[in-house]
Design a protein around this motif. Structure first.
Motif, PDB file in Angstrom:
ATOM      1  N   LEU A 183     -47.824  61.836  36.263  1.00 48.93           N
ATOM      2  CA  LEU A 183     -49.231  61.637  35.925  1.00 48.93           C
ATOM      3  C   LEU A 183     -50.103  62.782  36.442  1.00 48.93           C
ATOM      4  O   LEU A 183     -51.033  63.217  35.757  1.00 48.93           O
ATOM      5  N   GLY A 184     -49.801  63.297  37.621  1.00 49.97           N
ATOM      6  CA  GLY A 184     -50.550  64.431  38.162  1.00 49.97           C
ATOM      7  C   GLY A 184     -50.424  65.669  37.291  1.00 49.97           C
ATOM      8  O   GLY A 184     -51.407  66.373  37.043  1.00 49.97           O
ATOM      9  N   PHE A 185     -49.218  65.938  36.803  1.00 52.36           N
ATOM     10  CA  PHE A 185     -49.043  67.085  35.922  1.00 52.36           C
ATOM     11  C   PHE A 185     -49.718  66.867  34.570  1.00 52.36           C
ATOM     12  O   PHE A 185     -50.225  67.817  33.972  1.00 52.36           O
ATOM     13  N   ILE A 186     -49.753  65.641  34.106  1.00 54.34           N
ATOM     14  CA  ILE A 186     -50.477  65.357  32.864  1.00 54.34           C
ATOM     15  C   ILE A 186     -51.966  65.600  33.063  1.00 54.34           C
ATOM     16  O   ILE A 186     -52.640  66.171  32.188  1.00 54.34           O
ATOM     17  N   LEU A 187     -52.511  65.191  34.203  1.00 55.20           N
ATOM     18  CA  LEU A 187     -53.924  65.435  34.489  1.00 55.20           C
ATOM     19  C   LEU A 187     -54.216  66.937  34.582  1.00 55.20           C
ATOM     20  O   LEU A 187     -55.241  67.408  34.072  1.00 55.20           O
ATOM     21  N   LEU A 188     -53.333  67.693  35.216  1.00 57.42           N
ATOM     22  CA  LEU A 188     -53.531  69.141  35.286  1.00 57.42           C
ATOM     23  C   LEU A 188     -53.414  69.787  33.909  1.00 57.42           C
ATOM     24  O   LEU A 188     -54.140  70.728  33.587  1.00 57.42           O
ATOM     25  N   PHE A 189     -52.517  69.275  33.084  1.00 54.78           N
ATOM     26  CA  PHE A 189     -52.346  69.807  31.730  1.00 54.78           C
ATOM     27  C   PHE A 189     -53.589  69.567  30.886  1.00 54.78           C
ATOM     28  O   PHE A 189     -53.990  70.414  30.101  1.00 54.78           O
ATOM     29  N   THR A 190     -54.220  68.391  31.058  1.00 56.35           N
ATOM     30  CA  THR A 190     -55.420  68.091  30.282  1.00 56.35           C
ATOM     31  C   THR A 190     -56.629  68.879  30.774  1.00 56.35           C
ATOM     32  O   THR A 190     -57.625  68.975  30.058  1.00 56.35           O
ATOM     33  N   ALA A 191     -56.557  69.456  31.965  1.00 53.78           N
ATOM     34  CA  ALA A 191     -57.676  70.245  32.486  1.00 53.78           C
ATOM     35  C   ALA A 191     -57.684  71.669  31.935  1.00 53.78           C
ATOM     36  O   ALA A 191     -58.648  72.393  32.136  1.00 53.78           O
ATOM     37  N   LEU A 192     -56.626  72.079  31.251  1.00 57.97           N
ATOM     38  CA  LEU A 192     -56.566  73.439  30.711  1.00 57.97           C
ATOM     39  C   LEU A 192     -57.596  73.625  29.597  1.00 57.97           C
ATOM     40  O   LEU A 192     -57.802  72.731  28.779  1.00 57.97           O
ATOM     41  N   PRO A 193     -58.222  74.795  29.538  1.00 59.08           N
ATOM     42  CA  PRO A 193     -59.180  75.070  28.452  1.00 59.08           C
ATOM     43  C   PRO A 193     -58.440  75.500  27.187  1.00 59.08           C
ATOM     44  O   PRO A 193     -58.261  76.685  26.920  1.00 59.08           O
ATOM     45  N   SER A 221     -67.927  70.581  29.943  1.00 63.29           N
ATOM     46  CA  SER A 221     -66.537  71.030  29.902  1.00 63.29           C
ATOM     47  C   SER A 221     -66.070  71.474  31.279  1.00 63.29           C
ATOM     48  O   SER A 221     -64.962  71.140  31.705  1.00 63.29           O
ATOM     49  N   SER A 222     -66.912  72.211  31.971  1.00 63.48           N
ATOM     50  CA  SER A 222     -66.560  72.687  33.310  1.00 63.48           C
ATOM     51  C   SER A 222     -66.410  71.520  34.287  1.00 63.48           C
ATOM     52  O   SER A 222     -65.489  71.510  35.098  1.00 63.48           O
ATOM     53  N   GLN A 223     -67.295  70.552  34.196  1.00 62.31           N
ATOM     54  CA  GLN A 223     -67.215  69.390  35.090  1.00 62.31           C
ATOM     55  C   GLN A 223     -65.953  68.589  34.816  1.00 62.31           C
ATOM     56  O   GLN A 223     -65.277  68.159  35.746  1.00 62.31           O
ATOM     57  N   ARG A 224     -65.605  68.416  33.551  1.00 61.33           N
ATOM     58  CA  ARG A 224     -64.392  67.688  33.193  1.00 61.33           C
ATOM     59  C   ARG A 224     -63.163  68.393  33.740  1.00 61.33           C
ATOM     60  O   ARG A 224     -62.263  67.761  34.295  1.00 61.33           O
ATOM     61  N   GLN A 225     -63.124  69.711  33.613  1.00 60.93           N
ATOM     62  CA  GLN A 225     -61.988  70.469  34.117  1.00 60.93           C
ATOM     63  C   GLN A 225     -61.899  70.375  35.635  1.00 60.93           C
ATOM     64  O   GLN A 225     -60.798  70.242  36.186  1.00 60.93           O
ATOM     65  N   ASP A 226     -63.037  70.434  36.314  1.00 56.10           N
ATOM     66  CA  ASP A 226     -63.032  70.327  37.775  1.00 56.10           C
ATOM     67  C   ASP A 226     -62.522  68.964  38.227  1.00 56.10           C
ATOM     68  O   ASP A 226     -61.694  68.869  39.132  1.00 56.10           O
ATOM     69  N   VAL A 227     -63.021  67.902  37.596  1.00 54.00           N
ATOM     70  CA  VAL A 227     -62.636  66.548  37.982  1.00 54.00           C
ATOM     71  C   VAL A 227     -61.146  66.327  37.743  1.00 54.00           C
ATOM     72  O   VAL A 227     -60.433  65.805  38.607  1.00 54.00           O
ATOM     73  N   LEU A 228     -60.656  66.749  36.578  1.00 53.87           N
ATOM     74  CA  LEU A 228     -59.245  66.544  36.265  1.00 53.87           C
ATOM     75  C   LEU A 228     -58.335  67.398  37.154  1.00 53.87           C
ATOM     76  O   LEU A 228     -57.255  66.952  37.536  1.00 53.87           O
ATOM     77  N   THR A 229     -58.772  68.594  37.506  1.00 51.05           N
ATOM     78  CA  THR A 229     -57.969  69.439  38.390  1.00 51.05           C
ATOM     79  C   THR A 229     -57.878  68.840  39.784  1.00 51.05           C
ATOM     80  O   THR A 229     -56.793  68.763  40.371  1.00 51.05           O
ATOM     81  N   ILE A 230     -59.004  68.400  40.325  1.00 55.69           N
ATOM     82  CA  ILE A 230     -59.009  67.792  41.659  1.00 55.69           C
ATOM     83  C   ILE A 230     -58.174  66.518  41.658  1.00 55.69           C
ATOM     84  O   ILE A 230     -57.369  66.283  42.564  1.00 55.69           O
ATOM     85  N   ALA A 231     -58.340  65.685  40.624  1.00 59.71           N
ATOM     86  CA  ALA A 231     -57.579  64.440  40.543  1.00 59.71           C
ATOM     87  C   ALA A 231     -56.083  64.724  40.387  1.00 59.71           C
ATOM     88  O   ALA A 231     -55.251  64.075  41.023  1.00 59.71           O
ATOM     89  N   GLY A 232     -55.726  65.681  39.544  1.00 62.26           N
ATOM     90  CA  GLY A 232     -54.320  66.012  39.336  1.00 62.26           C
ATOM     91  C   GLY A 232     -53.645  66.515  40.595  1.00 62.26           C
ATOM     92  O   GLY A 232     -52.533  66.101  40.931  1.00 62.26           O
ATOM     93  N   ILE A 233     -54.315  67.400  41.318  1.00 60.39           N
ATOM     94  CA  ILE A 233     -53.734  67.919  42.556  1.00 60.39           C
ATOM     95  C   ILE A 233     -53.615  66.819  43.593  1.00 60.39           C
ATOM     96  O   ILE A 233     -52.608  66.725  44.309  1.00 60.39           O
ATOM     97  N   SER A 234     -54.617  65.951  43.675  1.00 65.14           N
ATOM     98  CA  SER A 234     -54.568  64.845  44.637  1.00 65.14           C
ATOM     99  C   SER A 234     -53.429  63.877  44.326  1.00 65.14           C
ATOM    100  O   SER A 234     -52.709  63.432  45.227  1.00 65.14           O
ATOM    101  N   VAL A 235     -53.263  63.557  43.042  1.00 62.13           N
ATOM    102  CA  VAL A 235     -52.191  62.642  42.639  1.00 62.13           C
ATOM    103  C   VAL A 235     -50.829  63.256  42.960  1.00 62.13           C
ATOM    104  O   VAL A 235     -49.927  62.571  43.449  1.00 62.13           O
ATOM    105  N   ILE A 236     -50.670  64.552  42.716  1.00 62.01           N
ATOM    106  CA  ILE A 236     -49.391  65.214  43.006  1.00 62.01           C
ATOM    107  C   ILE A 236     -49.120  65.225  44.508  1.00 62.01           C
ATOM    108  O   ILE A 236     -47.985  64.976  44.945  1.00 62.01           O
ATOM    109  N   LEU A 237     -50.133  65.508  45.318  1.00 59.21           N
ATOM    110  CA  LEU A 237     -49.934  65.515  46.773  1.00 59.21           C
ATOM    111  C   LEU A 237     -49.539  64.140  47.302  1.00 59.21           C
ATOM    112  O   LEU A 237     -48.649  64.024  48.151  1.00 59.21           O
ATOM    113  N   ILE A 238     -50.178  63.090  46.801  1.00 58.00           N
ATOM    114  CA  ILE A 238     -49.815  61.729  47.226  1.00 58.00           C
ATOM    115  C   ILE A 238     -48.404  61.406  46.754  1.00 58.00           C
ATOM    116  O   ILE A 238     -47.624  60.784  47.472  1.00 58.00           O
ATOM    117  N   ALA A 239     -48.061  61.835  45.519  1.00 60.11           N
ATOM    118  CA  ALA A 239     -46.734  61.551  44.974  1.00 60.11           C
ATOM    119  C   ALA A 239     -45.638  62.233  45.789  1.00 60.11           C
ATOM    120  O   ALA A 239     -44.553  61.677  45.954  1.00 60.11           O
TER     121      ALA A 239
END
Length: 119
Positions: free
Chosen positions: A42-52, A97-115
């Motif tokens: 899920l973390g990698f999916i969130l990071l993938f969706t943050a790509l422009p 767009s920038s806010q969405r990318q920031d939120v998804l990047t922070i969430a993706g990295i956090s999910v991966i670290l917890i995982a």
């Protein structure tokens, strides 16, 4: 910035709550390794969706290169377009767009670290 962090926190908590609930309903008990593996995915999916994707498709990666090698022709027009796009984002036309990318990047990295700690 606090709004972005709060939204990222809610995404992380909601994601893990959903994963734990699904794990509990499917297996019947809490299995931390399965939740960790699915959190990792899920973390990698969130990071993938943050790509422009609009920039990746439009420029094809050519305009994002730094130093040009002698074999590759220069793409000054693409660099100029990227610079104009950056200036527009700084003015505030693409804040959503920038806010969405920031939120998804922070969430993706956090999910991966917890995982990583759950696996």
């Amino acid at each position: 910035m606090m709004k972005r962090l709060k939204l990222s926190f809610y995404i992380v908590v909601g994601s893990y709550t959903t994963l734990i609930l699904i794990s509990f309903l499917m297996i019947g008990n809490f299995d931390g390794t399965k939740v960790g593996v699915w959190g990792f995915i899920l973390g990698f999916i969130l990071l993938f969706t943050a790509l422009p994707f609009h920039k990746i498709i439009y420029f094809g990666g050519r305009g994002l290169m730094g130093v040009q090698s002698p074999e590759i022709p220069g793409y000054e027009h693409l660099h100029h377009k990227i610079h104009k796009q950056y200036e527009k984002e700084q003015i505030g036309q693409n804040q959503g767009s920038s806010q969405r990318q920031d939120v998804l990047t922070i969430a993706g990295i956090s999910v991966i670290l917890i995982a990583v700690f759950l696996v």
